[in-house]
Design an enzyme around this catalytic site. Sequence first.
Site, PDB file in Angstrom:
ATOM      1  N   SER A 135     -18.395   9.914  -2.436  1.00 17.83           N
ATOM      2  CA  SER A 135     -18.715   8.477  -2.395  1.00 17.83           C
ATOM      3  C   SER A 135     -19.788   8.171  -1.351  1.00 17.83           C
ATOM      4  CB  SER A 135     -17.461   7.676  -2.044  1.00 17.83           C
ATOM      5  OG  SER A 135     -16.954   8.059  -0.776  1.00 17.83           O
ATOM      6  N   ALA A 153     -18.319   2.118   5.747  1.00 16.91           N
ATOM      7  CA  ALA A 153     -16.972   2.245   5.168  1.00 16.91           C
ATOM      8  C   ALA A 153     -16.329   0.879   4.959  1.00 16.91           C
ATOM      9  CB  ALA A 153     -16.089   3.105   6.062  1.00 16.91           C
ATOM     10  N   ARG A 192      -8.122   3.890  14.369  1.00 20.43           N
ATOM     11  CA  ARG A 192      -9.546   4.140  14.178  1.00 20.43           C
ATOM     12  C   ARG A 192     -10.217   4.139  15.543  1.00 20.43           C
ATOM     13  NH1 ARG A 192     -10.994   0.674   9.220  1.00 20.43           N
ATOM     14  NH2 ARG A 192      -9.961   2.308   8.026  1.00 20.43           N
ATOM     15  N   GLU A 243      -2.312   8.820  11.503  1.00 18.45           N
ATOM     16  CA  GLU A 243      -3.638   9.261  11.043  1.00 18.45           C
ATOM     17  C   GLU A 243      -4.691   8.646  11.965  1.00 18.45           C
ATOM     18  OE1 GLU A 243      -5.885   9.265   6.822  1.00 18.45           O
ATOM     19  OE2 GLU A 243      -6.106   7.428   7.980  1.00 18.45           O
ATOM     20  N   SER A 254       0.819  -1.213   0.000  1.00 24.63           N
ATOM     21  CA  SER A 254       0.000   0.000   0.000  1.00 24.63           C
ATOM     22  C   SER A 254       0.853   1.263   0.000  1.00 24.63           C
ATOM     23  CB  SER A 254      -0.848   0.021   1.269  1.00 24.63           C
ATOM     24  OG  SER A 254      -2.141  -0.240   0.987  1.00 24.63           O
TER      25      SER A 254
HETATM   26  P1  0O2 Z   1      -6.663   2.290   3.501  1.00 26.14           P
HETATM   27  O1  0O2 Z   1      -6.434   0.965   2.888  1.00 26.14           O
HETATM   28  O2  0O2 Z   1      -7.919   2.364   4.317  1.00 26.14           O
HETATM   29  O3  0O2 Z   1      -5.483   2.840   4.236  1.00 26.14           O
HETATM   30  P2  0O2 Z   1      -3.864  12.872   2.417  1.00 26.14           P
HETATM   31  O4  0O2 Z   1      -2.631  12.790   1.573  1.00 26.14           O
HETATM   32  O5  0O2 Z   1      -3.803  11.982   3.638  1.00 26.14           O
HETATM   33  O6  0O2 Z   1      -4.266  14.286   2.773  1.00 26.14           O
HETATM   34  P3  0O2 Z   1      -5.776  11.053   1.328  1.00 26.14           P
HETATM   35  O7  0O2 Z   1      -4.867   9.880   1.553  1.00 26.14           O
HETATM   36  O8  0O2 Z   1      -6.604  11.038   0.078  1.00 26.14           O
HETATM   37  O9  0O2 Z   1      -5.025  12.418   1.440  1.00 26.14           O
HETATM   38  O10 0O2 Z   1      -6.688  11.199   2.602  1.00 26.14           O
HETATM   39  P4  0O2 Z   1      -8.227  11.043   2.889  1.00 26.14           P
HETATM   40  O11 0O2 Z   1      -9.109  11.520   1.814  1.00 26.14           O
HETATM   41  O12 0O2 Z   1      -8.373  11.750   4.188  1.00 26.14           O
HETATM   42  O13 0O2 Z   1      -8.469   9.466   2.983  1.00 26.14           O
HETATM   43  C1  0O2 Z   1      -7.569   8.612   3.581  1.00 26.14           C
HETATM   44  C2  0O2 Z   1      -8.235   7.334   4.091  1.00 26.14           C
HETATM   45  O14 0O2 Z   1      -9.616   7.560   4.404  1.00 26.14           O
HETATM   46  C3  0O2 Z   1      -8.257   6.194   3.104  1.00 26.14           C
HETATM   47  O15 0O2 Z   1      -7.032   5.537   3.152  1.00 26.14           O
HETATM   48  C4  0O2 Z   1      -9.411   5.337   3.642  1.00 26.14           C
HETATM   49  O16 0O2 Z   1      -9.018   4.611   4.792  1.00 26.14           O
HETATM   50  C5  0O2 Z   1     -10.397   6.402   4.075  1.00 26.14           C
HETATM   51  N1  0O2 Z   1     -11.296   6.765   2.947  1.00 26.14           N
HETATM   52  C6  0O2 Z   1     -11.297   7.917   2.249  1.00 26.14           C
HETATM   53  N2  0O2 Z   1     -12.278   7.918   1.320  1.00 26.14           N
HETATM   54  C7  0O2 Z   1     -12.930   6.738   1.456  1.00 26.14           C
HETATM   55  C8  0O2 Z   1     -14.063   6.142   0.784  1.00 26.14           C
HETATM   56  O17 0O2 Z   1     -14.677   6.707  -0.125  1.00 26.14           O
HETATM   57  N3  0O2 Z   1     -14.442   4.888   1.206  1.00 26.14           N
HETATM   58  C9  0O2 Z   1     -13.803   4.227   2.220  1.00 26.14           C
HETATM   59  N4  0O2 Z   1     -14.253   3.006   2.569  1.00 26.14           N
HETATM   60  N5  0O2 Z   1     -12.723   4.751   2.849  1.00 26.14           N
HETATM   61  C10 0O2 Z   1     -12.301   5.994   2.487  1.00 26.14           C
HETATM   62  P5  0O2 Z   1      -6.498   4.682   1.911  1.00 26.14           P
HETATM   63  O18 0O2 Z   1      -5.015   4.783   1.893  1.00 26.14           O
HETATM   64  O19 0O2 Z   1      -7.196   5.101   0.656  1.00 26.14           O
HETATM   65  O20 0O2 Z   1      -6.938   3.229   2.214  1.00 26.14           O
END
Ligand code: 0O2
Length: 240
Positions: free
Chosen positions: A132, A169, A95, A157, A67
């Site tokens: 979303s 989510a 979380r 985070e 990742s």
């Molecule tokens: P994973 O596998 O969960 O870790 P940034 O550079 O941090 O400012 P980023 O990474 O786009 O920008 O941050 P954002 O938008 O705050 O979202 C980061 C995390 O929020 C994601 O991590 C997800 O865990 C969660 N997330 C954001 N949008 C969605 C969504 O539409 N659906 C779900 N289920 N989770 C969401 P990762 O790394 O994408 O994934």
Amino acid sequence: MIIIEGLVVKNEDGLQEDLEYKRLTFVYTAALQQLEGKINTLSEEFKILHKYNPIEHISSRIKSKESITNKLIKKGLDFTYENLIKTINDIAGMRIICSFIPDIYRMVEMIENMPDVTVLKKKDYVTTPKSSGYSSYHLIVSLPISLSVGVIDVKVEIQIRTMAMDFWASLEHKINYKYEKQVPKNVQKELKECAKMTQKLDKKMSNLGNTLMQEEKELVKEITADYSTVYAGFMLTENA
Ligand code: 0O2
């Protein structure tokens, strides 16, 4: 194979297991452990001294190597520890699942007031959900970690959400994974509808929890104003 910064060995699969990667995960694990300690202390305090505990449960994880690699590629950045540490904010993630919507904001306030936790960034997807339908409160914080070589600031985070938001989510994440992020339009539409339903449910539950929260507010006023309580004793000791 390419050698970066004389330390990291990279191939097509990303970063290879090596001493530096071990050090990297070690410092993020240490930061998570310290933060977990703080949140668990709050949770225990709520159980013992308050009317109810706004923290349902907490979980934490270190982002997988795959990742992290994908995120760097997405950002168009080279595999250097400098890029990784500076630009990836969620290598360590926690979380916190709360009971009611107001508890989320209460948690944010409590974290902001922690003396050795610095809030670097806040994103309120509770008031303004993502397109979303995703809803959650995100904080990027940093904590000082004392090591033999000195003190370093490590980012974590924190995602704070209700059980309903977490339910949505986690299922949406599974569906995204199944379709390899190419979710058909009709499924996306249904997911948005489900998100609206969870928002409605959260609002209703928060209304039902109002009495509980009101009683809690009164109790907090009482215990912080009453000088015979242990809290005031500690505050007096600090001010003496
Ligand atoms: P994973 O596998 O969960 O870790 P940034 O550079 O941090 O400012 P980023 O990474 O786009 O920008 O941050 P954002 O938008 O705050 O979202 C980061 C995390 O929020 C994601 O991590 C997800 O865990 C969660 N997330 C954001 N949008 C969605 C969504 O539409 N659906 C779900 N289920 N989770 C969401 P990762 O790394 O994408 O994934």
